[in-house]
Design a protein around this motif. Structure first.
Motif, PDB file in Angstrom:
ATOM      1  N   UNK A  50       0.795  -1.218   0.000  1.00  0.00           N
ATOM      2  CA  UNK A  50       0.000   0.000   0.000  1.00  0.00           C
ATOM      3  C   UNK A  50       0.835   1.279   0.000  1.00  0.00           C
ATOM      4  N   UNK A  51       2.148   1.188   0.144  1.00  0.00           N
ATOM      5  CA  UNK A  51       3.010   2.373   0.139  1.00  0.00           C
ATOM      6  C   UNK A  51       4.060   2.239  -0.950  1.00  0.00           C
ATOM      7  N   UNK A  52       4.145   3.222  -1.796  1.00  0.00           N
ATOM      8  CA  UNK A  52       5.160   3.178  -2.845  1.00  0.00           C
ATOM      9  C   UNK A  52       6.510   3.609  -2.280  1.00  0.00           C
ATOM     10  N   UNK A  53       7.556   3.153  -2.908  1.00  0.00           N
ATOM     11  CA  UNK A  53       8.911   3.521  -2.481  1.00  0.00           C
ATOM     12  C   UNK A  53       9.122   5.028  -2.622  1.00  0.00           C
ATOM     13  N   UNK A  54       8.559   5.609  -3.664  1.00  0.00           N
ATOM     14  CA  UNK A  54       8.704   7.047  -3.879  1.00  0.00           C
ATOM     15  C   UNK A  54       8.038   7.831  -2.757  1.00  0.00           C
ATOM     16  N   UNK A  55       6.872   7.381  -2.313  1.00  0.00           N
ATOM     17  CA  UNK A  55       6.158   8.048  -1.222  1.00  0.00           C
ATOM     18  C   UNK A  55       6.989   8.020   0.051  1.00  0.00           C
ATOM     19  N   UNK A  56       7.546   6.870   0.391  1.00  0.00           N
ATOM     20  CA  UNK A  56       8.358   6.743   1.598  1.00  0.00           C
ATOM     21  C   UNK A  56       9.592   7.635   1.498  1.00  0.00           C
ATOM     22  N   UNK A  57      10.243   7.652   0.341  1.00  0.00           N
ATOM     23  CA  UNK A  57      11.428   8.494   0.153  1.00  0.00           C
ATOM     24  C   UNK A  57      11.074   9.961   0.335  1.00  0.00           C
ATOM     25  N   UNK A  68      17.864  13.393  -0.911  1.00  0.00           N
ATOM     26  CA  UNK A  68      17.207  12.331  -1.659  1.00  0.00           C
ATOM     27  C   UNK A  68      17.983  11.011  -1.618  1.00  0.00           C
ATOM     28  N   UNK A  69      19.296  11.071  -1.791  1.00  0.00           N
ATOM     29  CA  UNK A  69      20.105   9.841  -1.796  1.00  0.00           C
ATOM     30  C   UNK A  69      20.047   9.143  -0.437  1.00  0.00           C
ATOM     31  N   UNK A  70      20.141   9.909   0.646  1.00  0.00           N
ATOM     32  CA  UNK A  70      20.086   9.319   1.997  1.00  0.00           C
ATOM     33  C   UNK A  70      18.700   8.748   2.277  1.00  0.00           C
ATOM     34  N   UNK A  71      17.661   9.470   1.860  1.00  0.00           N
ATOM     35  CA  UNK A  71      16.290   8.993   2.066  1.00  0.00           C
ATOM     36  C   UNK A  71      16.064   7.693   1.305  1.00  0.00           C
ATOM     37  N   UNK A  72      16.575   7.610   0.092  1.00  0.00           N
ATOM     38  CA  UNK A  72      16.430   6.404  -0.708  1.00  0.00           C
ATOM     39  C   UNK A  72      17.152   5.228  -0.049  1.00  0.00           C
TER      40      UNK A  72
END
Length: 89
Positions: A50-57, A68-72
């Motif tokens: 239910x959660x996309x990787x982009x949303x979590x990042x 962005x790199x650290x969040x990913x």
């Protein structure tokens, strides 16, 4: 719904889990998990669906002020291992 002896939650708009009572609720109604079902793994799998990787990042970037790199990297660690440390204070 159980398909091939496994609970299948794909294509559902929601899938609520009450781990303490081993109950679930979905658009088709409600039911109980089997004793052999790993509830914590079911919760993790449900959350991943239910959660996309982009949303979590993006959340990590916005809420925790990560680049962005650290969040990913944090998101991928949580995805692969089930949990990740965002920071220590």
């Amino acid at each position: 719904e159980y398909v091939n002896d496994r609970l299948d939650v794909r294509d559902m708009p929601f899938f609520d889990i009450d781990a303490s009572t081993r109950k679930y609720r979905d658009p088709g109604g409600h039911g109980f998990f089997r004793q052999s079902d790993d509830i914590e793994e079911m919760i993790r799998q449900r959350d991943l669906m239910f959660m996309s990787r982009e949303f979590v990042t993006r959340c990590l970037m916005t809420v925790c002020s990560l680049k962005e790199a650290a969040a990913y990297q944090v998101m991928m660690k949580a995805h692969a291992e089930g949990a990740a440390v965002v920071g220590t204070f």
